[in-house]
Design an enzyme around this catalytic site. Sequence first.
Site, PDB file in Angstrom:
ATOM      1  N   LYS A  33     -27.404  -7.945 -20.620  1.00 23.48           N
ATOM      2  CA  LYS A  33     -26.955  -6.646 -21.139  1.00 23.48           C
ATOM      3  C   LYS A  33     -25.602  -6.747 -21.828  1.00 23.48           C
ATOM      4  CE  LYS A  33     -24.847  -4.869 -16.889  1.00 23.48           C
ATOM      5  NZ  LYS A  33     -23.474  -4.853 -17.396  1.00 23.48           N
ATOM      6  N   THR A  34     -24.700  -7.597 -21.316  1.00 22.70           N
ATOM      7  CA  THR A  34     -23.395  -7.758 -21.967  1.00 22.70           C
ATOM      8  C   THR A  34     -23.583  -8.346 -23.361  1.00 22.70           C
ATOM      9  OG1 THR A  34     -22.372  -8.130 -19.810  1.00 22.70           O
ATOM     10  CG2 THR A  34     -21.094  -8.765 -21.744  1.00 22.70           C
ATOM     11  N   ASP A 218     -21.457   1.085 -21.098  1.00 22.16           N
ATOM     12  CA  ASP A 218     -22.037   0.115 -20.165  1.00 22.16           C
ATOM     13  C   ASP A 218     -22.243   0.771 -18.803  1.00 22.16           C
ATOM     14  OD1 ASP A 218     -22.952  -2.271 -19.183  1.00 22.16           O
ATOM     15  OD2 ASP A 218     -20.983  -3.219 -19.024  1.00 22.16           O
ATOM     16  N   GLU A 219     -23.191   0.258 -18.013  1.00 22.89           N
ATOM     17  CA  GLU A 219     -23.441   0.708 -16.641  1.00 22.89           C
ATOM     18  C   GLU A 219     -23.596   2.232 -16.562  1.00 22.89           C
ATOM     19  OE1 GLU A 219     -24.108  -1.506 -14.615  1.00 22.89           O
ATOM     20  OE2 GLU A 219     -22.853  -3.277 -14.838  1.00 22.89           O
ATOM     21  N   GLN A 249     -29.918  -0.731 -10.040  1.00 24.97           N
ATOM     22  CA  GLN A 249     -28.609  -1.211  -9.618  1.00 24.97           C
ATOM     23  C   GLN A 249     -27.604  -0.068  -9.477  1.00 24.97           C
ATOM     24  OE1 GLN A 249     -27.328  -5.212 -11.185  1.00 24.97           O
ATOM     25  NE2 GLN A 249     -28.917  -4.814 -12.700  1.00 24.97           N
ATOM     26  N   ARG A 557     -28.167 -11.725  -7.273  1.00 26.15           N
ATOM     27  CA  ARG A 557     -26.975 -12.503  -7.640  1.00 26.15           C
ATOM     28  C   ARG A 557     -27.276 -13.993  -7.594  1.00 26.15           C
ATOM     29  NH1 ARG A 557     -25.482  -9.275 -10.521  1.00 26.15           N
ATOM     30  NH2 ARG A 557     -27.424  -8.270  -9.911  1.00 26.15           N
TER      31      ARG A 557
END
Length: 604
Positions: A33-34, A218-219, A249, A557
Amino acid sequence: METLTFSLNPEQKEAVSHTGGPSLVAAGPGSGKTRILTHKIAYLIKEREVNPQEILAVTFTNKAAQEMRERVAALIGQDVGGMWIGTFHATCAKTLRIDGKEAGIPKSFVIYDENDRKSLIKKIIKASGLEGRFSPYSIQSAISNAKNELVGPEEYEELAGGYFQEMVAEVFVKYQQKLKEADALDFDDLLFKAVRLLKDQPQILKKWQKRFLHILVDEYQDTNRAQYELVQLLSQKHQNLTVVGDMSQAIYSWRGADFRNILRFEKDYPKAKIFRLSQNYRSTKTILSAAKSLIEHNKTHIPLDLWTQNGNGLPIVVSEVQSELDEAYYITSQIRSMRSGGGIAKFSDFAVLYRTNAQSRVLEEVFMREGIPYVLIGGFKFYERKEVKDLLAYLKLLLNSKDTVSFQRAEKIGKRRLKNFLEIAGPETLNEPPVVILDKILKATKYIEYLNDGTEQGQSRIENAKELRSVAAPFTTLGEFLEHVALVQPTDALPTKGSKKHGNCVNLMTLHSAKGLEFPTVFMAGLEEGILPHSRSMGSLEEVEEERRLCYVGMTRAKRHLHLCFAKDRMFFGTRSFSAPSRFLTEIGSRDIVFHLPQESFGH
């Protein structure tokens, strides 16, 4: 276009090249996503010839903002100049510095952090004769929640029902008055005041709507009401809004985040284009399959159908141990074993994740006994240490003599030191670089000598005071430096002395702190009912689902190895009790899982 997107998969390319109208990028863990955000900004500048000053990119941490800025600069081969890339709070602070005067906010306002406002609220409670009825923290939290819901002191006073809310309303009104008298805003005010400004001043709103041709967030699943409103206001004119997020998330409802913001995006923007990034580049098929099996038990949303081209990898290890002490020794023994025979060279390749901060105590003790270097991520924060807060109080007073909280802190350090400080606090001092000003303060107040009590703890405090010089060095003005400090997020805290000395350390952190990170090997400790899911969530389906999302975040993770641990009994807050395995262990399925039975001892 091909130069910028050659490393992207087809779905990523499509998301990057869509520049006309609103879009939602539903991006699973490890899906890049980044990369989407940075490549889209670069694409807008290079291919669409958008002026960087017409782009606003909003993130949740300063670290993420800096990383985004650096990546964009690398992609386009130049600095992004006047482009706004920053956190919600930094963006609002910048807006208020420019236009806050229209709402009676002076350009030189100072920002009160958690400790500043805690100190002020305690003082108000004491002066009002309300001590001992409710904790200052509960009142502070209620005020914070109100501001994040865009409820001011007057509205809160009208809506207050019951004794606690009436008491909060009384403190709230006085608290805001004291902030105004000190030309100060707290962290929540930055959002609250910025949204109010845009709503109350149409001409200012139109100016910023015209300025920002493209907005990227973002997020998005972590936005609260104030952040949601800010995005809505700024994007109304052009509607070139790109939001990136993952419902699976969403783990921050306890700090005001509302996951429904991402669920209602299509309703807010009926013409929005939806992109789903479901290819995971991080984890093995085994880890991803277990995580998918877990999150599919949530009913409030449809999870992404994640897949990966990575291999199956090693089985997931589920270990039952006797106690929290055995759990810690088991983890250290596994780390030693994998380092000696598993081809893992660095301690920093390991992360130990847990649900509550209290779980770290035993882990830290055993790691120290076993001589395994570790760093506690998100633990005791640099800017919350007394010696750092003391020096910042002096600096804040130089910038704003009305800052009563900082004045009282300086008085507590010592009236003679305050007198010596005031003697050097002339107008000419403000024109000097922050590091020079700091040196003058240290010399005038003899603060280093004050800290030097001959103990190891005293030496550590001296090192922290001196470390503040390193933070101040890059800044040219005191105002810029103090704003930077005020906007530092918990995850941006400076490394501890131990982690600085031992860059090769095992990472210990809560599951919340682990979001956005990845490690070759992950141990998740305390998978027991009452811990994960937490006992506070048991009465609510929504809260249990958030605990499940938290477990999902922890599992994803891991890149290669995942170990899930639970204890038969555990000491918590002085009481030992038997534990039932977490329901999440049964929800991850049974394929490709190895079970370790309890051991009597792992070497202690």
